[in-house]
Design a protein around this motif. Structure first.
Motif, PDB file in Angstrom:
ATOM      1  N   ASP A  76     -12.902  22.736  32.592  1.00 30.87           N
ATOM      2  CA  ASP A  76     -11.206  22.493  32.651  1.00 30.87           C
ATOM      3  C   ASP A  76     -10.811  23.622  31.710  1.00 30.87           C
ATOM      4  O   ASP A  76      -9.866  24.041  31.560  1.00 30.87           O
ATOM      5  CB  ASP A  76     -11.202  21.298  32.055  1.00 30.87           C
ATOM      6  CG  ASP A  76     -11.362  20.073  33.058  1.00 30.87           C
ATOM      7  OD1 ASP A  76     -11.617  20.513  34.348  1.00 30.87           O
ATOM      8  OD2 ASP A  76     -11.698  19.032  32.675  1.00 30.87           O
ATOM      9  N   GLY A  77     -11.716  23.949  30.594  1.00 29.43           N
ATOM     10  CA  GLY A  77     -11.196  25.098  29.776  1.00 29.43           C
ATOM     11  C   GLY A  77     -11.042  26.467  30.418  1.00 29.43           C
ATOM     12  O   GLY A  77     -10.270  27.111  29.909  1.00 29.43           O
ATOM     13  N   MET A  78     -11.864  26.596  31.223  1.00 26.58           N
ATOM     14  CA  MET A  78     -12.049  28.071  31.688  1.00 26.58           C
ATOM     15  C   MET A  78     -10.783  28.024  32.863  1.00 26.58           C
ATOM     16  O   MET A  78     -10.389  29.139  33.271  1.00 26.58           O
ATOM     17  CB  MET A  78     -13.374  28.249  32.642  1.00 26.58           C
ATOM     18  CG  MET A  78     -14.498  28.477  31.714  1.00 26.58           C
ATOM     19  SD  MET A  78     -14.226  29.758  30.754  1.00 26.58           S
ATOM     20  CE  MET A  78     -14.387  31.479  31.913  1.00 26.58           C
ATOM     21  N   ASN A  79     -10.103  27.073  33.221  1.00 25.32           N
ATOM     22  CA  ASN A  79      -8.891  27.031  34.138  1.00 25.32           C
ATOM     23  C   ASN A  79      -7.578  26.983  33.295  1.00 25.32           C
ATOM     24  O   ASN A  79      -6.385  26.931  33.885  1.00 25.32           O
ATOM     25  CB  ASN A  79      -8.840  26.012  35.157  1.00 25.32           C
ATOM     26  CG  ASN A  79     -10.130  26.383  36.023  1.00 25.32           C
ATOM     27  OD1 ASN A  79     -10.209  27.368  36.481  1.00 25.32           O
ATOM     28  ND2 ASN A  79     -10.614  24.892  36.294  1.00 25.32           N
ATOM     29  N   ASP A  80      -7.742  27.037  31.900  1.00 23.25           N
ATOM     30  CA  ASP A  80      -6.460  26.986  31.208  1.00 23.25           C
ATOM     31  C   ASP A  80      -6.449  28.232  30.557  1.00 23.25           C
ATOM     32  O   ASP A  80      -7.115  28.739  29.571  1.00 23.25           O
ATOM     33  CB  ASP A  80      -6.742  25.895  29.841  1.00 23.25           C
ATOM     34  CG  ASP A  80      -5.672  25.622  28.886  1.00 23.25           C
ATOM     35  OD1 ASP A  80      -4.612  26.279  29.208  1.00 23.25           O
ATOM     36  OD2 ASP A  80      -5.723  24.560  28.356  1.00 23.25           O
ATOM     37  N   PRO A  81      -5.192  28.906  30.749  1.00 24.44           N
ATOM     38  CA  PRO A  81      -4.886  30.153  30.256  1.00 24.44           C
ATOM     39  C   PRO A  81      -4.818  30.381  28.757  1.00 24.44           C
ATOM     40  O   PRO A  81      -5.168  31.389  28.139  1.00 24.44           O
ATOM     41  CB  PRO A  81      -3.592  30.609  30.918  1.00 24.44           C
ATOM     42  CG  PRO A  81      -3.217  29.831  32.100  1.00 24.44           C
ATOM     43  CD  PRO A  81      -4.031  28.578  31.742  1.00 24.44           C
ATOM     44  N   GLN A  82      -4.289  29.396  28.243  1.00 24.47           N
ATOM     45  CA  GLN A  82      -4.238  29.228  26.595  1.00 24.47           C
ATOM     46  C   GLN A  82      -5.632  29.435  26.005  1.00 24.47           C
ATOM     47  O   GLN A  82      -5.831  29.666  24.825  1.00 24.47           O
ATOM     48  CB  GLN A  82      -3.552  28.183  26.316  1.00 24.47           C
ATOM     49  CG  GLN A  82      -2.095  28.009  26.515  1.00 24.47           C
ATOM     50  CD  GLN A  82      -1.320  26.687  25.978  1.00 24.47           C
ATOM     51  OE1 GLN A  82      -2.010  25.930  25.376  1.00 24.47           O
ATOM     52  NE2 GLN A  82       0.144  26.551  26.178  1.00 24.47           N
ATOM     53  N   VAL A  83      -6.386  28.569  26.651  1.00 25.20           N
ATOM     54  CA  VAL A  83      -7.911  28.786  26.057  1.00 25.20           C
ATOM     55  C   VAL A  83      -8.678  30.177  26.211  1.00 25.20           C
ATOM     56  O   VAL A  83      -9.157  30.575  25.214  1.00 25.20           O
ATOM     57  CB  VAL A  83      -8.896  27.787  26.820  1.00 25.20           C
ATOM     58  CG1 VAL A  83     -10.289  27.819  26.235  1.00 25.20           C
ATOM     59  CG2 VAL A  83      -8.264  26.163  26.318  1.00 25.20           C
ATOM     60  N   LEU A  84      -8.208  30.783  27.638  1.00 22.78           N
ATOM     61  CA  LEU A  84      -8.854  32.138  27.727  1.00 22.78           C
ATOM     62  C   LEU A  84      -8.022  32.904  26.972  1.00 22.78           C
ATOM     63  O   LEU A  84      -8.874  34.245  26.624  1.00 22.78           O
ATOM     64  CB  LEU A  84      -8.612  32.303  29.165  1.00 22.78           C
ATOM     65  CG  LEU A  84      -9.226  31.541  30.337  1.00 22.78           C
ATOM     66  CD1 LEU A  84      -8.929  32.011  31.735  1.00 22.78           C
ATOM     67  CD2 LEU A  84     -10.848  31.592  30.019  1.00 22.78           C
ATOM     68  N   ALA A  85      -6.982  32.778  26.380  1.00 21.59           N
ATOM     69  CA  ALA A  85      -6.312  33.703  25.569  1.00 21.59           C
ATOM     70  C   ALA A  85      -6.895  33.884  24.100  1.00 21.59           C
ATOM     71  O   ALA A  85      -6.447  34.473  23.041  1.00 21.59           O
ATOM     72  CB  ALA A  85      -4.749  33.693  25.596  1.00 21.59           C
ATOM     73  N   LEU A  86      -7.841  32.796  23.484  1.00 19.83           N
ATOM     74  CA  LEU A  86      -8.013  32.603  22.377  1.00 19.83           C
ATOM     75  C   LEU A  86      -9.239  33.637  22.069  1.00 19.83           C
ATOM     76  O   LEU A  86      -9.753  34.009  23.106  1.00 19.83           O
ATOM     77  CB  LEU A  86      -8.856  31.206  22.397  1.00 19.83           C
ATOM     78  CG  LEU A  86      -7.779  30.117  22.377  1.00 19.83           C
ATOM     79  CD1 LEU A  86      -8.566  28.613  22.083  1.00 19.83           C
ATOM     80  CD2 LEU A  86      -6.986  29.892  21.009  1.00 19.83           C
ATOM     81  N   PRO A  87      -9.255  33.794  20.513  1.00 22.56           N
ATOM     82  CA  PRO A  87     -10.353  34.997  20.241  1.00 22.56           C
ATOM     83  C   PRO A  87     -11.738  34.232  20.532  1.00 22.56           C
ATOM     84  O   PRO A  87     -11.893  33.193  20.768  1.00 22.56           O
ATOM     85  CB  PRO A  87     -10.110  34.949  18.646  1.00 22.56           C
ATOM     86  CG  PRO A  87      -8.865  34.637  18.334  1.00 22.56           C
ATOM     87  CD  PRO A  87      -8.384  33.552  19.374  1.00 22.56           C
ATOM     88  N   PRO A  88     -12.782  35.135  20.945  1.00 25.55           N
ATOM     89  CA  PRO A  88     -14.047  34.662  21.339  1.00 25.55           C
ATOM     90  C   PRO A  88     -14.711  33.816  20.651  1.00 25.55           C
ATOM     91  O   PRO A  88     -15.088  32.796  21.386  1.00 25.55           O
ATOM     92  CB  PRO A  88     -14.858  36.057  21.324  1.00 25.55           C
ATOM     93  CG  PRO A  88     -13.788  37.157  21.421  1.00 25.55           C
ATOM     94  CD  PRO A  88     -12.799  36.625  20.623  1.00 25.55           C
ATOM     95  N   GLU A  89     -14.562  33.751  19.201  1.00 27.89           N
ATOM     96  CA  GLU A  89     -15.298  32.739  18.636  1.00 27.89           C
ATOM     97  C   GLU A  89     -14.717  31.436  18.604  1.00 27.89           C
ATOM     98  O   GLU A  89     -15.409  30.262  18.903  1.00 27.89           O
ATOM     99  CB  GLU A  89     -15.008  33.157  17.113  1.00 27.89           C
ATOM    100  CG  GLU A  89     -15.857  32.120  16.168  1.00 27.89           C
ATOM    101  CD  GLU A  89     -16.065  32.698  14.602  1.00 27.89           C
ATOM    102  OE1 GLU A  89     -16.521  31.763  14.088  1.00 27.89           O
ATOM    103  OE2 GLU A  89     -15.379  33.626  14.387  1.00 27.89           O
ATOM    104  N   LEU A  90     -13.302  31.479  18.493  1.00 29.31           N
ATOM    105  CA  LEU A  90     -12.536  30.177  18.755  1.00 29.31           C
ATOM    106  C   LEU A  90     -12.614  29.525  20.069  1.00 29.31           C
ATOM    107  O   LEU A  90     -12.874  28.395  20.224  1.00 29.31           O
ATOM    108  CB  LEU A  90     -11.045  30.323  18.336  1.00 29.31           C
ATOM    109  CG  LEU A  90     -10.268  29.076  18.258  1.00 29.31           C
ATOM    110  CD1 LEU A  90     -10.777  28.184  17.386  1.00 29.31           C
ATOM    111  CD2 LEU A  90      -8.846  29.401  18.022  1.00 29.31           C
TER     112      LEU A  90
END
Length: 495
Positions: A76-90
């Motif tokens: 589900d997170g991989m389908n959320d643009p906001q999650v994908l826009a986060l820095p790698p660690e976060l």
């Protein structure tokens, strides 16, 4: 007497037979109890195996449910643009919850459509690797409806060949095309440790098997069995036939015969199998059965032996009693009935003749000049002569109802039931002639040999109620034979 003889034949055999029967019944009862104990041991083993299978199944189901939820959250997170826009660690922290750091988990990865790692739970900078050839990848790529997929065992390329299985889910683009997978690796050490805690005896086994017949884990652990295809084994055919069950069979892996209890996971393509070796199931029972059975057999054999001894002792006693009874009823010198037995025979036959209204005949036999023979030749010769005469008498009365007895000294009585006067005279003449033909030397006899005089009497019982009248009549006839020259037969004629 017939009843006593029947008892002498039957009683010892009855004791031996009865003792043997009782011993066999005791052995049978013991065998039944021991057999029931064997069945109980098997039933206890079946119940124990079922409980252990349930424990392992619930532990695996609970953990796999958590892993599946983690995969669902990552997808589900991989389908959320906001999650994908986060820095790698976060982004990594958001995509992979704390389950990714569990002791039994390997890597949790996100692979793109080409099989390359794009997100790695173990590092902000993804490790290099391509897994497009892995089955957990190709299944998701080729089947949009694969759902949660559990792979066969494999050796991890990222963790130095550590044996693992993978759980994977498909990632899709907005248009439904394949975008990659999210997967989580489970170390087989988890199953090894779980199964090691289940006690099944020295020859027991626990296995986790895929429904395709691939061995995922088996305890006792042998690296050669992991990943082995047992789909053609007779045991696996039983696993596939029902949701759960139990049966006995010989393992194709090690040749040990076991009681198998299996359960198909209701929501996972897995089968849990718990197998306790029959030699372990019956070990305690076998020792107990050997001890009890041996004691029972020894006791039964002792009981039978005692019955045989008692039967032999009783047989000797009955034989001795029969011999004593025979001695009490027969004359020791001649072997004929004695006077006491004669009285019983006379009374019995007289009553029968009265009841049936038949003729009753009696012979009175006396050896001529026997006192002179004894004086001249001695008592031993006299005894031999008496025995020879008795033998002649016995040989010439052949009907079962006829009987002879020594009346006393040199006198003998022959009882002839249902015999007419002429028949009695004929038998008497046969006896007289046979005695004479013995040709026993007797210098004091006018015939130069041992002879006998015989008086006969025949009576219809309705004429008189006392058998003594017949005896008296035969005695009178004997007196007449003596008075008229001896060595002859004289019938009684009523005056």
């Amino acid at each position: 007497m017939a009843v006593r003889l029947w008892h002498s034949r039957v009683a010892p055999h009855a004791i031996i037979g009865g003792g043997t029967f009782i011993a066999l019944v005791m052995i049978g009862l013991c065998a039944t109890v021991l057999y029931q104990g064997r069945l109980d041991a098997m039933e206890r083993a079946r119940e124990t195996s079922r409980n252990l299978a349930l424990i392992a199944e619930r532990d695996i189901e609970r953990n796999f449910e958590l892993y599946a939820l983690s995969l669902q959250a990552a997808g589900d997170g991989m389908n959320d643009p906001q999650v994908l826009a986060l820095p790698p660690e976060l982004r990594r922290q958001v995509l992979f919850d704390r389950a990714a750091t569990a002791k039994d988990l390997g890597s949790m990865l996100v692979l793109d459509a080409g099989g390359n790692i794009v997100v790695d739970s173990g590092s902000d900078v993804p490790r290099q690797g391509n897994f497009a050839d892995r089955r957990y990848f190709t299944v998701q790529r080729d089947d949009p409806n694969a759902g949660l997929y559990i792979s066969d065992p494999y050796r991890s390329r990222l963790r130095n060949g550590l044996p693992s299985i993978a759980l994977s889910r498909r990632l899709s683009n907005p248009d439904g095309s394949f975008a990659g997978i999210v997967m989580i690796a489970v170390n087989l050490e988890y199953f090894c440790r779980l199964f090691a805690g289940l006690s099944l005896g020295p020859h027991g086994a626990v296995s986790l098997i895929g429904r395709n017949g691939i061995m995922i884990m088996r305890q006792p652990y042998d690296v050669r069995t992991i990943g082995r295809d047992i789909s053609h084994a007779s045991t696996f055919r039983q696993f596939s036939a029902a949701p759960e069950g139990s049966f006995s069979d010989t393992a194709s892996i090690d040749g040990v015969r076991r009681l198998y209890l299996f359960r198909n996971f209701p929501d996972l393509p897995l089968i849990i199998m718990v197998a306790e070796a029959e030699q372990d199931i019956y070990a305690a029972w076998r020792q107990r059965a050997l001890t009890i059975g041996s004691l029972m057999v020894v006791f039964a054999l002792g009981f039978i032996g005692l019955a045989f001894l008692l039967g032999a002792q009783l047989r000797r006693r009955v034989r001795a009693e029969s011999e004593l009874e025979l001695l009490a009823r027969t004359d020791g010198l001649t072997g004929l009935h004695n006077r006491r037995t004669l009285g019983e025979i006379l009374d019995q036959e007289w009553r029968r003749a009265r009841r049936t209204r038949t003729m009753f005949s009696l012979l009175f036999v006396d050896i001529d000049r026997f006192k002179a023979y004894n004086d001249a030749y001695g008592h031993q010769a006299g005894d031999d002569a008496l025995a020879a005469v008795a033998h002649c008498i016995g040989r010439n009365i052949r009907r079962p109802a006829d009987s002879a007895a020594r009346y006393g000294g040199e006198e003998f009585v022959v009882v002839l039931p249902d015999t007419a006067p002429a028949g009695a005279v004929k038998i008497a003449e046969q006896i007289r002639a046979a005695i004479s033909e013995l040709a026993i030397e007797h210098a004091g006899s006018e015939y130069g040999r041992v002879t006998a005089s015989i008086g006969t009497a025949s009576w219809m019982p309705e004429r008189d109620g006392d058998v003594s009248a017949v005896i008296k009549a035969a005695d009178e006839a004997l007196y007449t034979a003596k008075a008229t020259g001896r060595n002859r037969v004289s019938p009684f004629f009523p005056g």
